[in-house]
Design a protein around this motif. Structure first.
Motif, PDB file in Angstrom:
ATOM      1  N   GLU A   1      26.572  30.139  38.566  1.00 26.37           N
ATOM      2  CA  GLU A   1      27.692  30.683  37.666  1.00 26.37           C
ATOM      3  C   GLU A   1      27.027  30.595  36.211  1.00 26.37           C
ATOM      4  O   GLU A   1      26.566  29.940  35.810  1.00 26.37           O
ATOM      5  CB  GLU A   1      28.889  29.745  37.651  1.00 26.37           C
ATOM      6  N   TYR A   2      27.520  31.674  35.432  1.00 27.99           N
ATOM      7  CA  TYR A   2      27.137  31.690  33.973  1.00 27.99           C
ATOM      8  C   TYR A   2      28.288  32.219  33.073  1.00 27.99           C
ATOM      9  O   TYR A   2      29.306  32.691  33.329  1.00 27.99           O
ATOM     10  CB  TYR A   2      26.140  33.062  33.803  1.00 27.99           C
ATOM     11  N   GLU A   3      28.278  31.197  32.250  1.00 23.87           N
ATOM     12  CA  GLU A   3      29.236  31.201  30.830  1.00 23.87           C
ATOM     13  C   GLU A   3      29.250  32.498  30.212  1.00 23.87           C
ATOM     14  O   GLU A   3      28.077  32.811  29.819  1.00 23.87           O
ATOM     15  CB  GLU A   3      29.205  29.814  29.943  1.00 23.87           C
ATOM     16  N   MET A   4      30.342  33.320  29.834  1.00 24.10           N
ATOM     17  CA  MET A   4      30.133  34.541  29.203  1.00 24.10           C
ATOM     18  C   MET A   4      31.122  34.370  28.107  1.00 24.10           C
ATOM     19  O   MET A   4      32.053  35.188  27.912  1.00 24.10           O
ATOM     20  CB  MET A   4      30.476  35.865  29.996  1.00 24.10           C
ATOM     21  N   GLY A   5      31.239  33.229  27.199  1.00 19.74           N
ATOM     22  CA  GLY A   5      32.192  33.157  26.246  1.00 19.74           C
ATOM     23  C   GLY A   5      33.379  32.359  26.921  1.00 19.74           C
ATOM     24  O   GLY A   5      33.388  31.921  28.078  1.00 19.74           O
ATOM     25  N   PRO A   6      34.282  32.228  25.996  1.00 20.69           N
ATOM     26  CA  PRO A   6      35.567  31.354  26.329  1.00 20.69           C
ATOM     27  C   PRO A   6      36.316  31.795  27.518  1.00 20.69           C
ATOM     28  O   PRO A   6      36.477  32.794  27.539  1.00 20.69           O
ATOM     29  CB  PRO A   6      36.487  31.249  24.942  1.00 20.69           C
TER      30      PRO A   6
ATOM     31  N   ARG B   1      30.698  34.558  34.807  1.00 18.22           N
ATOM     32  CA  ARG B   1      30.116  35.584  35.619  1.00 18.22           C
ATOM     33  C   ARG B   1      29.596  34.641  36.953  1.00 18.22           C
ATOM     34  O   ARG B   1      28.865  33.933  36.706  1.00 18.22           O
ATOM     35  CB  ARG B   1      28.852  36.294  35.002  1.00 18.22           C
ATOM     36  N   LEU B   2      29.988  35.397  38.097  1.00 22.01           N
ATOM     37  CA  LEU B   2      29.509  34.363  39.498  1.00 22.01           C
ATOM     38  C   LEU B   2      28.578  35.541  39.894  1.00 22.01           C
ATOM     39  O   LEU B   2      28.757  36.471  40.143  1.00 22.01           O
ATOM     40  CB  LEU B   2      30.625  34.441  40.158  1.00 22.01           C
ATOM     41  N   VAL B   3      27.212  34.907  40.235  1.00 19.86           N
ATOM     42  CA  VAL B   3      26.246  35.589  40.791  1.00 19.86           C
ATOM     43  C   VAL B   3      25.989  34.918  42.398  1.00 19.86           C
ATOM     44  O   VAL B   3      25.687  33.818  42.410  1.00 19.86           O
ATOM     45  CB  VAL B   3      25.179  35.579  40.209  1.00 19.86           C
ATOM     46  N   ALA B   4      25.765  35.866  43.339  1.00 21.15           N
ATOM     47  CA  ALA B   4      25.303  35.324  44.588  1.00 21.15           C
ATOM     48  C   ALA B   4      23.839  36.133  44.900  1.00 21.15           C
ATOM     49  O   ALA B   4      24.062  37.242  44.691  1.00 21.15           O
ATOM     50  CB  ALA B   4      26.303  35.868  45.803  1.00 21.15           C
ATOM     51  N   HIS B   5      23.314  35.208  45.046  1.00 17.54           N
ATOM     52  CA  HIS B   5      21.746  35.759  45.350  1.00 17.54           C
ATOM     53  C   HIS B   5      21.576  35.999  46.809  1.00 17.54           C
ATOM     54  O   HIS B   5      22.122  35.430  47.701  1.00 17.54           O
ATOM     55  CB  HIS B   5      20.666  34.885  44.940  1.00 17.54           C
ATOM     56  N   PHE B   6      21.426  37.400  47.063  1.00 22.43           N
ATOM     57  CA  PHE B   6      21.499  37.914  48.307  1.00 22.43           C
ATOM     58  C   PHE B   6      20.152  38.448  48.925  1.00 22.43           C
ATOM     59  O   PHE B   6      19.353  39.413  48.587  1.00 22.43           O
ATOM     60  CB  PHE B   6      22.679  38.972  48.345  1.00 22.43           C
TER      61      PHE B   6
ATOM     62  N   PHE C   1      32.946  39.456  38.059  1.00 16.73           N
ATOM     63  CA  PHE C   1      33.473  39.105  36.816  1.00 16.73           C
ATOM     64  C   PHE C   1      34.815  38.366  36.640  1.00 16.73           C
ATOM     65  O   PHE C   1      35.247  37.821  35.740  1.00 16.73           O
ATOM     66  CB  PHE C   1      33.237  40.291  35.682  1.00 16.73           C
ATOM     67  N   GLN C   2      35.488  38.685  37.970  1.00 17.42           N
ATOM     68  CA  GLN C   2      36.809  38.285  38.081  1.00 17.42           C
ATOM     69  C   GLN C   2      36.910  37.913  39.427  1.00 17.42           C
ATOM     70  O   GLN C   2      36.062  38.183  40.460  1.00 17.42           O
ATOM     71  CB  GLN C   2      37.939  39.397  37.883  1.00 17.42           C
ATOM     72  N   GLY C   3      38.086  37.032  39.707  1.00 16.12           N
ATOM     73  CA  GLY C   3      38.322  36.755  41.114  1.00 16.12           C
ATOM     74  C   GLY C   3      37.358  35.614  41.624  1.00 16.12           C
ATOM     75  O   GLY C   3      37.170  35.654  42.935  1.00 16.12           O
ATOM     76  N   VAL C   4      36.831  34.765  40.758  1.00 13.98           N
ATOM     77  CA  VAL C   4      35.799  34.067  41.152  1.00 13.98           C
ATOM     78  C   VAL C   4      36.155  33.013  42.424  1.00 13.98           C
ATOM     79  O   VAL C   4      35.328  32.792  43.331  1.00 13.98           O
ATOM     80  CB  VAL C   4      35.226  33.146  39.912  1.00 13.98           C
ATOM     81  N   GLN C   5      37.440  32.485  42.271  1.00 15.08           N
ATOM     82  CA  GLN C   5      37.697  31.481  43.217  1.00 15.08           C
ATOM     83  C   GLN C   5      38.093  32.363  44.460  1.00 15.08           C
ATOM     84  O   GLN C   5      37.672  31.599  45.371  1.00 15.08           O
ATOM     85  CB  GLN C   5      39.275  30.991  42.560  1.00 15.08           C
TER      86      GLN C   5
END
Ligand code: ADP
Ligand code: MG
Length: 691
Positions: A64-69, A73-78, A90-94
């Motif tokens: 996970e990366y913070e992008m401001g308050p 950004r959630l990243v999956a390495h594939f 960028f959305q719907g992380v949960q």
């Protein structure tokens, strides 16, 4: 009939957003592209700008990366074993955490882009590989959806499901054939029913192609049938004035006033026009000729023939500046001849206007030069025989029709355009016009040299300008002025003008833009035309027609903001004299691929036809200036005039055959066609514009 997946809410959205109200509408809502989902790509084979692809592999880990308050950004390495990409949300992380898990095999589908040197898929489609039967997915259709639709969950995917359900029910719906066998068979077209099934639910690229050809042909065929029927109708309804002789006015002009020999192309076009005007049929001719090819002269000589036969003539321009220039040009050409030429534009008012109107009604005014003011209802001619319309792309069929009301028989009409229109587009948009082409420039013209400069190279640009002016030349500097942001652009131009005055204290500058009062504008233009000022700072108001042969440099600032045909038009303002001329396109550093292409084409060629073709390809005909105002802005649902030139021609030929063999549109063998055309004219937007 009930369609699963479409409840009352969706029904309403479809109706509001896409105008889909019936199964028929839905069936005719065609996918805009297909993606072959039977193939899997290897990550190691990915290079350059990628299309939509599918890869199969496993998620290695999440980051996970913070992008401001409150923004993450959630990243999956594939990885698929051949390489690694990032899947990004960028959305719907949960939701992602809950649904997708490391170690499970997924098929990922999306359009990869490069971010920090690595391919990433933003918001990709993920399916568990075990649950996906790729072979049955085949070609996946994509449907255009609006923002509102997407927000309410009506995505391309859901449209796909809905149409699929409908296609499966096609057995129960009666799909009527809309083309007769005598067209379908020789052209090897598939049936309408097959086409509608395959277009939404194809099993192979072949099925896509067959369906597309059939549906495109059908669409273009009815457009052509409509246009040609209209043209042949007009021909039967109206006779054309016969201009039988070439008389004193023409001959005097030709022998005494014409300052140079005509080019071969001008001669050929004059012969075509003379034949038209003497045929007993009303002329409707489109004259295409690149900027500077000498169309005005052709127009003038045609007008002289009208006057020789006892008629009046008018020429209409899209702007006041251009109308005034035409007036000046024509007066100069006709010097010493006894012909009354008058101007009618929005700024001709009061007593002068009254005089002009009276002169028109009595027949005393022989040539009228003007803007749209000419077609106003209170402008009455004694005997209008020829109307010339300059710069067709701003003057639609509806306005042309208005001209016809100005005479007992319609006047002959000559439409001139400096933006060459590719043949297929001309055929579709202006299918009722005959076309002449001036494909030769007057001799002695040096091709304009076009160069691209970035906006940090202004110093060398300025010294180039300085040296040209010292050689006696004049310079245009164009600022973009785009409607929506006019205020900001205007400020830009004002500031730019002030700055340029400081850069060039030794020269005099003029300034014109659309927001100025006509008198001011005219005064500023006049200073440049007379040579009193050396630099003209302007917006695109100078785009059309302005003729200052001594101007040899055209600088276009923020060139990335202009379309190709606009750039070409602007460039056409120079290269009109004997001197070497230059066009300098200035842009910032960040250029999109498309802008890059536009600039490259401009630097590469002066050929308006090549530029027009490229423009059509880059932008699509929908955006082409004037398509909207042309009066025939039918919505093509599937055909693409830029790419389907061959089918346009095929449709044209078939439609022509029908009209030739059945000019009254009443033969029983063609009843299917005429009924269908009637039906289409009721439903399709704007077909009535040329009824
Ligand atoms: P456009 O086709 O862009 O309207 P114009 O009619 O304005 O072009 O012509 C451009 C210039 O070329 C004008 O100055 C015109 O007088 C000149 N011109 C036109 N025909 C010829 C010719 N046959 N030989 C030389 N110059 C010509
Ligand atoms: Mg012109």
């Amino acid at each position: 009939m009930y369609l699963s997946g479409v409840g009352p809410k969706r029904k309403e959205i479809l109706s509001k957003e896409l105008g889909i109200n019936t199964y028929g509408d839905l069936l005719e809502y065609f996918p805009y592209k297909y993606v072959d989902r039977s193939k899997i790509y290897s990550i190691k084979d990915m290079v350059g700008d990628m299309p939509f692809v599918q890869i199969k592999g496993r998620i290695l880990s999440f980051d996970e990366y913070e992008m401001g308050p409150r923004k993450k950004r959630l990243v999956a390495h594939f990885s698929d074993g051949t390489g690694v990409v990032d899947l990004v949300w960028f959305q719907g992380v949960q939701y992602v955490y809950k649904t997708y898990h490391a170690g499970i095999e997924y098929v990922v589908f999306g359009k990869p882009s490069i971010y920090s040197g690595r391919y990433q898929f933003a918001h990709p489609d993920l399916d568990e590989a075990a649950k996906l039967q790729l072979s049955s997915m085949g070609m996946q259709p994509y449907y255009m959806t609006t923002e509102t639709m997407k927000k309410r969950g009506l995505t391309s995917r859901s449209m796909e499901k809905i149409t699929k359900t409908l296609v499966e029910k096609l057995q129960q719906i009666e799909i009527l054939e809309t083309l007769p066998d005598f067209i379908i068979n020789p052209l090897h077209l598939c049936s309408r029913k097959d086409a509608l099934r395959w277009i939404h639910y194809p099993q192979s690229t072949e099925e896509v192609q067959k369906a597309q050809v059939r549906l495109k042909f059908e669409e273009l065929f009815y457009v052509q049938l409509n246009i040609l029927r209209y043209a042949s109708d007009q021909r039967r309804k109206y006779r054309g004035y016969v201009f039988a002789h070439v008389g004193q006015y023409f001959n005097d002009f030709y022998h005494d006033n014409l300052p140079f020999p005509l080019t071969g192309a001008q001669k050929r076009v004059m012969r075509e026009i003379r034949a038209d005007m003497n045929s007993g049929r009303q002329m409707n001719r489109l004259l295409q000729g690149d900027v500077g090819s000498g169309k005005t002269l052709v127009a003038l000589m045609s007008m002289l023939i009208a006057i020789d036969n006892g008629f009046q003539a008018c020429i209409m321009a899209p702007t006041e500046i251009l109308a005034e220039q035409h007036l000046q040009t024509i007066k100069d050409f006709l010097k010493g001849m006894n012909i009354r030429v008058e101007l009618l534009t929005g700024i001709v008012k009061g007593k002068k206007r009254k005089e002009v109107l009276e002169g028109l009604q009595s027949g005393d005014v022989q040539i009228l030069v003007g803007t749209h003011a000419v077609i106003e209802d209170n402008v009455i001619f004694y005997r209008l025989g020829l109307a010339v319309v300059d710069e067709q792309h701003r003057f639609g069929v509806a306005q042309r029709a208005k001209l016809w009301a100005k005479s007992i028989n319609p006047p002959h009409i000559l439409v001139m355009t400096a933006t060459p229109i590719p043949r297929t587009l001309a055929m579709t948009l202006y299918g009722d016009l005959d076309v002449s082409v001036i494909d030769e420039l007057p001799p002695g013209r040096k091709p304009i040299q076009t160069v691209h400069k970035f906006d940090n190279q202004m110093t060398s640009l300025y010294s180039g300008i300085r040296s040209q002016i010292h050689q006696g030349r004049q310079v245009y500097i164009v600022f973009p002025l785009i409607k929506e942001s006019a205020k900001k652009d205007l400020k830009n131009l004002e500031e730019g003008y002030e700055a340029l005055k400081e850069v060039f204290p030794e020269f005099k500058l003029s300034k014109v833009h659309g927001q100025m009062k006509p008198v001011e504008k005219e005064a500023e233009m006049a200073k440049f035309v007379s040579g009193e000022t050396q630099i003209l700072v302007a917006t695109t108001v100078i785009e059309v027609g302005v003729n200052v042969p001594n101007a040899s440099v055209m600088v276009i600032l923020d060139a990335q903001r202009f379309g190709l045909s606009q750039l070409h038009q602007l460039r056409g303002r120079v290269g009109r004299g004997a001197d070497q001329s230059y066009c300098i396109l200035v842009t910032n550093y960040k250029l999109s691929t498309e802008t890059r292409k536009r600039i490259d084409i401009m630097c590469d060629t002066n050929d308006g036809f090549r530029i027009a073709e490229a423009d059509l390809k880059l932008r699509g005909p929908g955006d082409l200036e004037g398509t909207q105002q042309s009066g025939v802005a039918f919505d093509l649902k599937i055909a693409d005039i830029a790419r389907d030139g061959q089918i346009v021609q095929m449709a044209r030929d078939e439609a022509q055959k029908i009209i030739d063999s059945d000019p009254n549109c009443n033969l029983p063998v063609n009843s299917l066609l005429w009924n269908r055309l009637k039906e289409l004219r009721k439903t399709n937007i704007n077909w009535a514009a040329i009824s």
